[in-house]
Design an enzyme around this catalytic site. Structure first.
Site, PDB file in Angstrom:
ATOM      1  N   ASP A  98       0.864  -1.181   0.000  1.00 34.61           N
ATOM      2  CA  ASP A  98       0.000   0.000   0.000  1.00 34.61           C
ATOM      3  C   ASP A  98       0.904   1.236   0.000  1.00 34.61           C
ATOM      4  O   ASP A  98       1.418   1.633  -1.046  1.00 34.61           O
ATOM      5  CB  ASP A  98      -0.937  -0.065   1.203  1.00 34.61           C
ATOM      6  CG  ASP A  98      -1.985   1.033   1.221  1.00 34.61           C
ATOM      7  OD1 ASP A  98      -2.288   1.574   0.149  1.00 34.61           O
ATOM      8  OD2 ASP A  98      -2.495   1.370   2.306  1.00 34.61           O
ATOM      9  N   LYS A 126      -1.513  -1.771  -4.579  1.00 38.31           N
ATOM     10  CA  LYS A 126      -2.506  -0.727  -4.837  1.00 38.31           C
ATOM     11  C   LYS A 126      -1.895   0.357  -5.700  1.00 38.31           C
ATOM     12  O   LYS A 126      -0.841   0.912  -5.360  1.00 38.31           O
ATOM     13  CB  LYS A 126      -2.969  -0.104  -3.518  1.00 38.31           C
ATOM     14  CG  LYS A 126      -4.221  -0.735  -2.984  1.00 38.31           C
ATOM     15  CD  LYS A 126      -4.774   0.070  -1.830  1.00 38.31           C
ATOM     16  CE  LYS A 126      -5.506  -0.873  -0.900  1.00 38.31           C
ATOM     17  NZ  LYS A 126      -5.995  -0.184   0.299  1.00 38.31           N
ATOM     18  N   PHE A 147     -10.376  -0.535  -0.257  1.00 36.81           N
ATOM     19  CA  PHE A 147     -10.047  -1.392   0.878  1.00 36.81           C
ATOM     20  C   PHE A 147     -10.521  -2.812   0.570  1.00 36.81           C
ATOM     21  O   PHE A 147     -11.704  -3.049   0.388  1.00 36.81           O
ATOM     22  CB  PHE A 147     -10.687  -0.885   2.167  1.00 36.81           C
ATOM     23  CG  PHE A 147     -10.212  -1.637   3.362  1.00 36.81           C
ATOM     24  CD1 PHE A 147      -9.019  -1.293   3.993  1.00 36.81           C
ATOM     25  CD2 PHE A 147     -10.928  -2.730   3.841  1.00 36.81           C
ATOM     26  CE1 PHE A 147      -8.563  -2.007   5.086  1.00 36.81           C
ATOM     27  CE2 PHE A 147     -10.475  -3.453   4.940  1.00 36.81           C
ATOM     28  CZ  PHE A 147      -9.281  -3.087   5.556  1.00 36.81           C
TER      29      PHE A 147
HETATM   30  P1  5GP Z   1       1.811  -0.357   3.848  1.00 38.84           P
HETATM   31  O1  5GP Z   1       2.785  -0.464   4.973  1.00 38.84           O
HETATM   32  O2  5GP Z   1       2.388  -0.739   2.497  1.00 38.84           O
HETATM   33  O3  5GP Z   1       1.080   0.943   3.808  1.00 38.84           O
HETATM   34  O4  5GP Z   1       0.648  -1.351   4.167  1.00 38.84           O
HETATM   35  C1  5GP Z   1       0.806  -2.694   4.167  1.00 38.84           C
HETATM   36  C2  5GP Z   1      -0.152  -3.344   5.139  1.00 38.84           C
HETATM   37  O5  5GP Z   1      -1.354  -2.585   5.366  1.00 38.84           O
HETATM   38  C3  5GP Z   1      -0.590  -4.640   4.536  1.00 38.84           C
HETATM   39  O6  5GP Z   1       0.295  -5.683   4.872  1.00 38.84           O
HETATM   40  C4  5GP Z   1      -1.980  -4.817   5.142  1.00 38.84           C
HETATM   41  O7  5GP Z   1      -1.845  -5.440   6.386  1.00 38.84           O
HETATM   42  C5  5GP Z   1      -2.501  -3.414   5.360  1.00 38.84           C
HETATM   43  N1  5GP Z   1      -3.405  -2.976   4.262  1.00 38.84           N
HETATM   44  C6  5GP Z   1      -3.148  -2.045   3.312  1.00 38.84           C
HETATM   45  N2  5GP Z   1      -4.169  -1.926   2.460  1.00 38.84           N
HETATM   46  C7  5GP Z   1      -5.106  -2.804   2.871  1.00 38.84           C
HETATM   47  C8  5GP Z   1      -6.431  -3.181   2.367  1.00 38.84           C
HETATM   48  O8  5GP Z   1      -6.955  -2.684   1.371  1.00 38.84           O
HETATM   49  N3  5GP Z   1      -7.074  -4.143   3.065  1.00 38.84           N
HETATM   50  C9  5GP Z   1      -6.566  -4.743   4.174  1.00 38.84           C
HETATM   51  N4  5GP Z   1      -7.303  -5.671   4.769  1.00 38.84           N
HETATM   52  N5  5GP Z   1      -5.321  -4.427   4.661  1.00 38.84           N
HETATM   53  C10 5GP Z   1      -4.619  -3.476   4.009  1.00 38.84           C
END
Ligand code: 5GP
Ligand code: MG
Length: 170
Positions: A98, A126, A147
């Site tokens: 993300d 994403k 999400f």
């Molecule tokens: P980042 O550190 O890249 O922002 O986010 C990674 C983590 O955020 C992922 O491993 C996941 O746990 C959570 N996350 C990010 N987007 C989503 C989403 O759309 N749905 C869910 N369930 N978790 C997400």
């Protein structure tokens, strides 16, 4: 109600393709997969049983609490379960890229452990959300900024068991 974004069949077909690519890239070298709990559980389980490589599995826990909100919360990483990774080919698997905060953080921590190589694989990326530059070596699917739940991904710790990726409808 859940709107299906990526079906169970599509996921399984893509995991097959990723497994073939990973096997070709590592070419019989021993690999340690580091799964990022809890979201990568299903991806890890489906991918590892297709990998005909000398394989070890290690787990770490990373969480940034945020419910369905798209702003990342504070990141907590639990690395106590990790074995010695020095000299190993390490492949980190996570459910979704993300903002990139989680994997960028893990990259720094794991590089300090002096692995022979370090790669990243994510089931989902994403589009248009990355704030920190980290280009994963393996990506299952690019998805819009929604999400998502299912296939390991939760909303308040539920829905992880769905065999597909979906979007929760109000
Ligand atoms: P980042 O550190 O890249 O922002 O986010 C990674 C983590 O955020 C992922 O491993 C996941 O746990 C959570 N996350 C990010 N987007 C989503 C989403 O759309 N749905 C869910 N369930 N978790 C997400
Ligand atoms: Mg996660």
């Amino acid at each position: 109600m859940v709107e299906v974004l990526i079906s169970a069949e599509q996921i399984q077909k893509r995991v097959d393709e990723l497994a073939r690519k990973i096997m070709a890239d590592y070419d019989h070298q021993p690999v340690t997969i580091v799964g990022v709990l809890t979201g990568s559980l299903l991806f890890l389980a489906d991918l590892m049983r297709r990998l005909e490589l000398p394989l070890r599995i290690a787990l770490i826990q990373a969480s940034s609490y945020r419910g369905t909100s798209t702003t990342a919360g504070e990141l907590h990483v639990q690395m106590d379960l990790l074995p010695d990774l020095s000299g190993r080919h390490v492949l980190v698997l996570d459910d979704i890229l993300d903002t990139g905060q989680t994997l960028a953080h893990l990259k720094v921590e794991l590089e300090a452990m002096k692995p022979a190589s370090l790669k990243f694989g994510v089931l989902l990326r994403k589009i248009g959300r990355q704030e920190l530059h980290l280009e994963p070596d393996y990506i299952g699917f690019e998805i819009p900024d929604k999400f998502v739940i299912g296939y390991g991904l939760d909303y308040n710790d539920e829905y992880r068991n769905l065999p597909y990726i979906g979007v929760l409808q109000p």
